[in-house]
Design a protein around this motif. Structure first.
Motif, PDB file in Angstrom:
ATOM      1  N   GLU A   1     -10.494   5.952  -4.783  1.00  0.00           N
ATOM      2  CA  GLU A   1     -11.187   4.743  -3.875  1.00  0.00           C
ATOM      3  C   GLU A   1      -9.884   4.178  -3.002  1.00  0.00           C
ATOM      4  OE1 GLU A   1     -13.059   0.454  -3.622  1.00  0.00           O
ATOM      5  OE2 GLU A   1     -13.224   1.660  -5.400  1.00  0.00           O
ATOM      6  N   ASP A   2     -10.027   4.246  -1.539  1.00  0.00           N
ATOM      7  CA  ASP A   2      -8.718   3.670  -0.997  1.00  0.00           C
ATOM      8  C   ASP A   2      -8.629   2.399  -0.806  1.00  0.00           C
ATOM      9  OD1 ASP A   2     -10.609   3.202   1.122  1.00  0.00           O
ATOM     10  OD2 ASP A   2      -9.995   4.828   2.482  1.00  0.00           O
ATOM     11  N   ASP A   3      -7.860   1.803   0.143  1.00  0.00           N
ATOM     12  CA  ASP A   3      -7.565   0.525   0.432  1.00  0.00           C
ATOM     13  C   ASP A   3      -8.743  -0.303   1.172  1.00  0.00           C
ATOM     14  OD1 ASP A   3      -6.690   1.471   2.700  1.00  0.00           O
ATOM     15  OD2 ASP A   3      -4.786   0.592   2.679  1.00  0.00           O
ATOM     16  N   LYS A   4      -9.607   0.538   1.693  1.00  0.00           N
ATOM     17  CA  LYS A   4     -10.572   0.148   2.536  1.00  0.00           C
ATOM     18  C   LYS A   4     -12.068   0.125   1.855  1.00  0.00           C
ATOM     19  CE  LYS A   4      -8.260   0.633   6.730  1.00  0.00           C
ATOM     20  NZ  LYS A   4      -7.961   1.426   7.850  1.00  0.00           N
TER      21      LYS A   4
ATOM     22  N   ILE B   1      -4.775   9.632   1.143  1.00  0.00           N
ATOM     23  CA  ILE B   1      -5.457   8.571   0.898  1.00  0.00           C
ATOM     24  C   ILE B   1      -4.623   7.282   0.806  1.00  0.00           C
ATOM     25  CG2 ILE B   1      -6.909   7.343  -0.824  1.00  0.00           C
ATOM     26  CD1 ILE B   1      -7.750   9.761  -1.706  1.00  0.00           C
ATOM     27  N   ALA B   2      -4.801   6.160   1.529  1.00  0.00           N
ATOM     28  CA  ALA B   2      -3.992   4.859   1.457  1.00  0.00           C
ATOM     29  C   ALA B   2      -4.693   4.023   0.461  1.00  0.00           C
ATOM     30  CB  ALA B   2      -3.831   4.287   2.785  1.00  0.00           C
ATOM     31  N   ILE B   3      -3.790   3.780  -0.662  1.00  0.00           N
ATOM     32  CA  ILE B   3      -4.169   2.797  -1.780  1.00  0.00           C
ATOM     33  C   ILE B   3      -3.507   1.562  -1.552  1.00  0.00           C
ATOM     34  CG2 ILE B   3      -5.180   4.545  -3.049  1.00  0.00           C
ATOM     35  CD1 ILE B   3      -2.627   4.081  -5.002  1.00  0.00           C
TER      36      ILE B   3
ATOM     37  N   TYR C   1      -1.502  20.137  -5.587  1.00  0.00           N
ATOM     38  CA  TYR C   1      -0.640  19.028  -5.875  1.00  0.00           C
ATOM     39  C   TYR C   1      -0.786  17.594  -5.444  1.00  0.00           C
ATOM     40  CZ  TYR C   1       0.451  19.325  -0.814  1.00  0.00           C
ATOM     41  OH  TYR C   1      -0.036  19.254   0.441  1.00  0.00           O
ATOM     42  N   VAL C   2      -0.258  16.607  -5.888  1.00  0.00           N
ATOM     43  CA  VAL C   2      -0.365  15.417  -5.905  1.00  0.00           C
ATOM     44  C   VAL C   2       0.830  14.770  -5.170  1.00  0.00           C
ATOM     45  CG1 VAL C   2      -1.038  13.016  -6.500  1.00  0.00           C
ATOM     46  CG2 VAL C   2      -2.358  14.903  -7.447  1.00  0.00           C
ATOM     47  N   GLU C   3       0.962  13.961  -4.102  1.00  0.00           N
ATOM     48  CA  GLU C   3       2.131  13.473  -3.615  1.00  0.00           C
ATOM     49  C   GLU C   3       2.016  12.141  -3.343  1.00  0.00           C
ATOM     50  OE1 GLU C   3       4.385  13.677   0.726  1.00  0.00           O
ATOM     51  OE2 GLU C   3       3.844  15.663  -0.081  1.00  0.00           O
ATOM     52  N   LEU C   4       3.130  11.365  -3.934  1.00  0.00           N
ATOM     53  CA  LEU C   4       2.902  10.011  -3.771  1.00  0.00           C
ATOM     54  C   LEU C   4       4.180   9.569  -2.491  1.00  0.00           C
ATOM     55  CD1 LEU C   4       3.130   8.518  -7.430  1.00  0.00           C
ATOM     56  CD2 LEU C   4       1.046   8.888  -5.887  1.00  0.00           C
ATOM     57  N   GLY C   5       3.821   9.048  -1.556  1.00  0.00           N
ATOM     58  CA  GLY C   5       4.580   8.374  -0.567  1.00  0.00           C
ATOM     59  C   GLY C   5       4.556   7.109  -0.030  1.00  0.00           C
TER      60      GLY C   5
ATOM     61  N   HIS D   1       0.858  -1.346   0.084  1.00  0.00           N
ATOM     62  CA  HIS D   1       0.018  -0.020   0.267  1.00  0.00           C
ATOM     63  C   HIS D   1       0.779   1.387   0.014  1.00  0.00           C
ATOM     64  CE1 HIS D   1       0.602  -1.120   4.081  1.00  0.00           C
ATOM     65  NE2 HIS D   1       0.929   0.134   4.458  1.00  0.00           N
ATOM     66  N   MET D   2       0.528   2.352  -0.415  1.00  0.00           N
ATOM     67  CA  MET D   2       1.057   3.584  -0.561  1.00  0.00           C
ATOM     68  C   MET D   2       0.150   4.899  -0.173  1.00  0.00           C
ATOM     69  SD  MET D   2       3.092   5.182  -3.719  1.00  0.00           S
ATOM     70  CE  MET D   2       4.385   4.553  -3.431  1.00  0.00           C
ATOM     71  N   ASP D   3       0.666   5.718   0.563  1.00  0.00           N
ATOM     72  CA  ASP D   3      -0.315   7.095   0.792  1.00  0.00           C
ATOM     73  C   ASP D   3      -0.005   7.871  -0.485  1.00  0.00           C
ATOM     74  OD1 ASP D   3      -1.153   6.458   3.161  1.00  0.00           O
ATOM     75  OD2 ASP D   3       0.427   7.545   4.362  1.00  0.00           O
ATOM     76  N   ILE D   4      -1.234   8.555  -0.830  1.00  0.00           N
ATOM     77  CA  ILE D   4      -1.364   9.443  -1.814  1.00  0.00           C
ATOM     78  C   ILE D   4      -1.920  10.809  -1.150  1.00  0.00           C
ATOM     79  CG2 ILE D   4      -2.511  10.145  -3.745  1.00  0.00           C
ATOM     80  CD1 ILE D   4      -2.295   7.638  -4.962  1.00  0.00           C
ATOM     81  N   LYS D   5      -1.176  11.930  -1.219  1.00  0.00           N
ATOM     82  CA  LYS D   5      -1.556  13.102  -0.491  1.00  0.00           C
ATOM     83  C   LYS D   5      -2.043  14.174  -1.453  1.00  0.00           C
ATOM     84  CE  LYS D   5       1.287  12.881   3.700  1.00  0.00           C
ATOM     85  NZ  LYS D   5       2.226  13.271   4.371  1.00  0.00           N
TER      86      LYS D   5
END
Length: 85
Positions: A54-57, A27-29, A70-74, A11-15
């Motif tokens: 849609e998130d991971d849940k 959002i955690a995907i 902006y969109v940040e992947l982390g 999983h990864m966070d997208i801000k």
């Protein structure tokens, strides 16, 4: 960078930073973070009014594309609780 949860799923966070607000949408995907990034990018380029993520849940988020700053992947990291030395 992706991390595994306790079940071994990646999983990864997208801000997403939004204009006119100090808060960001996090959002955690599960998988497919590049797909999410491309979906948001395409929606902005096509001037689509909204994009649904849609998130991971299974929660869905409807975001107005004109408000995306902006969109940040982390990586999604476990947060520690208490005092660290």
């Amino acid at each position: 960078k992706m991390n595994n949860d306790k079940d071994g799923n990646e999983h990864m966070d997208i801000k997403i930073g939004l204009a006119d607000t100090a808060r960001e949408l996090s959002i955690a995907i599960a998988e497919g973070h590049e797909n999410v990034l491309n979906t948001v990018k395409q929606a902005i380029e096509d001037q689509t009014p909204t994009v649904t993520l849609e998130d991971d849940k299974g929660k869905k988020y409807l975001v107005r594309t004109e408000k995306i700053a902006y969109v940040e992947l982390g990586s999604a990291q476990a947060r520690s609780v208490g005092f660290m030395r």
